[in-house]
Design a protein around this motif. Structure first.
Motif, PDB file in Angstrom:
ATOM      1  N   TYR A   7       0.821  -1.209   0.000  1.00 40.21           N
ATOM      2  CA  TYR A   7       0.000   0.000   0.000  1.00 40.21           C
ATOM      3  C   TYR A   7       0.862   1.268   0.000  1.00 40.21           C
ATOM      4  O   TYR A   7       1.926   1.311   0.621  1.00 40.21           O
ATOM      5  N   ILE A   8       0.339   2.304  -0.653  1.00 40.53           N
ATOM      6  CA  ILE A   8       0.933   3.634  -0.573  1.00 40.53           C
ATOM      7  C   ILE A   8      -0.202   4.648  -0.381  1.00 40.53           C
ATOM      8  O   ILE A   8      -1.257   4.524  -1.015  1.00 40.53           O
ATOM      9  N   HIS A   9       0.002   5.604   0.523  1.00 42.60           N
ATOM     10  CA  HIS A   9      -0.993   6.647   0.801  1.00 42.60           C
ATOM     11  C   HIS A   9      -0.381   8.017   0.555  1.00 42.60           C
ATOM     12  O   HIS A   9       0.758   8.276   0.969  1.00 42.60           O
ATOM     13  N   GLY A  10      -1.118   8.890  -0.102  1.00 44.26           N
ATOM     14  CA  GLY A  10      -0.688  10.266  -0.310  1.00 44.26           C
ATOM     15  C   GLY A  10      -1.394  11.205   0.650  1.00 44.26           C
ATOM     16  O   GLY A  10      -2.604  11.089   0.853  1.00 44.26           O
ATOM     17  N   TYR A  11      -0.647  12.126   1.257  1.00 43.96           N
ATOM     18  CA  TYR A  11      -1.205  13.016   2.273  1.00 43.96           C
ATOM     19  C   TYR A  11      -0.897  14.469   1.944  1.00 43.96           C
ATOM     20  O   TYR A  11       0.130  14.787   1.346  1.00 43.96           O
ATOM     21  N   LYS A  12      -1.790  15.345   2.390  1.00 44.65           N
ATOM     22  CA  LYS A  12      -1.485  16.769   2.452  1.00 44.65           C
ATOM     23  C   LYS A  12      -1.524  17.177   3.913  1.00 44.65           C
ATOM     24  O   LYS A  12      -2.251  16.585   4.722  1.00 44.65           O
ATOM     25  N   LEU A  13      -0.753  18.193   4.229  1.00 46.95           N
ATOM     26  CA  LEU A  13      -0.641  18.639   5.613  1.00 46.95           C
ATOM     27  C   LEU A  13      -1.642  19.743   5.883  1.00 46.95           C
ATOM     28  O   LEU A  13      -1.694  20.748   5.171  1.00 46.95           O
ATOM     29  N   THR A  14      -2.451  19.563   6.921  1.00 40.30           N
ATOM     30  CA  THR A  14      -3.384  20.589   7.382  1.00 40.30           C
ATOM     31  C   THR A  14      -3.106  20.824   8.859  1.00 40.30           C
ATOM     32  O   THR A  14      -3.614  20.101   9.718  1.00 40.30           O
ATOM     33  N   GLY A  15      -2.247  21.790   9.133  1.00 44.64           N
ATOM     34  CA  GLY A  15      -1.877  22.034  10.523  1.00 44.64           C
ATOM     35  C   GLY A  15      -1.157  20.845  11.111  1.00 44.64           C
ATOM     36  O   GLY A  15      -0.071  20.459  10.663  1.00 44.64           O
TER      37      GLY A  15
END
Length: 484
Positions: free
Chosen positions: A378-386
């Motif tokens: 598995y691979i997960h992509g994230y964006k940072l929100t605080g």
């Protein structure tokens, strides 16, 4: 909807869907059909209403944002997209191109407008003709409508009130005389601490609570006040029916607030207000129930009451997370990640995003002339929100890695992956043919185990990079706390 708007919307969300294998296959077919149709802007958008989980399936354009919500489920079910020749997979990966953006409250919300991160514009928590209160996962904005400036902000992440677009938990904001009260509930019961903020003497800066506590009766009272307000909200789509000016906005490409806030003007008129995401600005729409009129006002987040005290002007640099590096003890896993890392960049295409693996290893077998690792990579992509890593994308890659031993550990020689649809089970059966006991492991779904492994990888990244991240969050689910 123009193509860019469609592209931005489809990349946004992961939802808490759990389709059957047949549903997932059907969704792939409909998704590919939709993407093909969108190449011609004159074609109508296909409605994915059978996959709607929370929102009303009323607008085809908005329903398309649920396509992205199901992408993770399809990847989990089928892996890399062989059956469609890579067309759908490549198209979706091409759309996932997101900067991390600014992490101050105003800057983060402002970036959400620019990047079209939202399925819906933020709901309004209070409106009285003088001040407007809205926001979401990063924090709250208190906006002075008379002077058209940001009057203050509230960092909800500081107080662990982060349950927006969640499942069992919910963060509530209610106005109580000249104060705002922020608190949480779980399964419709208030719990924890409440935080009270004064609306007097606003100067454009971040507010600190003037009072906090956990008195049970006060919490019940605040929850009751919130419920009375919530019951007056109006579905924005329903409200727009019959009013040409509203319907032109709501039925179009614009991202609008799902619920409209009900309030009474100083002259006693019943009004409903909601926000839309305009061109790099929020626009406040107010509908007068008496004369059927509509007024609008731009909400300019670049203007503050006191420039020197606002984070919007002092902390607006973009944040770019560093690339994930595996620092665990398993040398075979390290070799596999290093082998696949360039492929992730090809799939997702944006180095400013952070992609964190969550490898589920089923079996490692030393087969004399080679070392085999069976698993779902598995691979997960994230964006940072605080302090929250929001899951934006992801892929499941069930397969088998063929490695050889080296002086420093292992080197990947080749990898086999399961395809989609009819290829899925056949491919797994083929690369596990000499190890039939491993075959069943690919279909033994253990959500708690998978969740623990995912969190272990995220914690590795957060700890190694000394980040202040406290949660990760999938769309529609509660934020998950990473550290006790």
């Amino acid at each position: 909807m123009h193509k860019d708007g469609y592209d931005n919307e489809i990349k946004n969300s992961l939802d808490k869907l759990n389709p059957t294998k047949e549903q997932s296959m059907a969704m792939w077919e409909r998704l590919e059909k939709t993407i093909a149709e969108r190449e011609d802007e004159n074609q109508k958008v296909v409605s994915f209403d059978s996959f709607e989980s929370k929102k009303k399936p009323k607008r085809a354009g908005k329903i398309l944002t649920r396509v992205a919500a199901a992408i993770m489920v399809v990847f989990v079910a089928f892996g890399i997209d062989k059956v469609t020749g890579g067309h759908v997979y490549a198209k979706i990966m091409d759309l996932l191109n997101i900067d991390q953006g600014r992490q101050d409250i105003v800057g983060n919300i402002d970036d959400d407008i620019d990047e079209h991160y939202n399925i819906y514009a933020p709901n309004i928590y209070h409106m009285d003709g003088e001040i407007l209160v809205f926001g979401g996962l990063r924090g709250l904005i208190i906006y002075d409508l008379n002077n058209n400036v940001v009057a203050g902000t509230i960092d909800t992440q500081k107080i662990d009130c982060v349950y927006f677009n969640s499942d069992t938990k919910e963060t509530h904001i209610v106005k109580d005389e000249d104060k705002l009260v922020v608190f949480n509930s779980e399964n419709d019961k208030p719990y924890g601490d409440y935080y009270i903020y004064s609306l007097d003497n606003l100067n454009g800066g971040e507010l600190e609570p003037v009072e906090t506590g956990n008195d049970t009766e006060l919490l019940k009272n605040y929850y009751s006040k919130w419920m009375k307000v919530y019951e007056t909200y109006v579905d924005t789509f329903d409200m727009a029916e019959g009013n040409q000016q509203l319907s032109d906005v709501v039925y179009s490409d614009y991202t609008y607030g799902e619920l409209s806030f009900s309030w009474k003007s100083s002259s006693g008129e019943n009004c409903n207000s909601f926000l839309i995401e305009g061109d790099k600005v929020y626009v406040l729409y107010t509908y007068n129930n008496g004369d059927d009129s509509v007024t609008t006002q731009d909400i300019d987040l670049s203007k503050t009451m006191t420039e020197a005290t606002t984070e919007a002007t002092t902390n607006s640099e973009n944040v770019v997370l560093t690339e994930y590096v595996y620092t665990g003890d398993n040398k075979a896993v390290e070799a596999i990640y290093n082998y696949l890392r360039p492929e992730y960049m090809k799939m997702f295409g944006d180095e400013s995003q952070i992609y964190i693996p969550a490898y589920i290893i089923y079996q490692e077998i030393d087969a004399n002339d080679e070392y085999l690792v069976f698993g779902n990579f598995y691979i997960h992509g994230y964006k940072l929100t605080g302090n929250i890593l929001e899951s934006e994308s992801g892929a499941s890659m069930p397969g088998c890695a063929h490695l050889k031993r080296t002086d420093n550990g292992f080197e990947v020689v080749s990898m086999e992956f399961a395809g989609d649809g009819e290829y899925y089970e056949a491919d797994i059966r083929e690369f596990t043919s000499n190890y039939p006991e491993v075959y069943d492991m690919y279909f033994d779904y253990q959500p708690e185990r998978d969740k623990e492994i995912r969190e272990e990888y995220i914690r590795m990244y957060v700890t190694d990079n000394n980040l202040s991240v406290e949660y990760y969050k999938d769309y529609g689910w509660d934020p998950v706390k990473l550290f006790d």
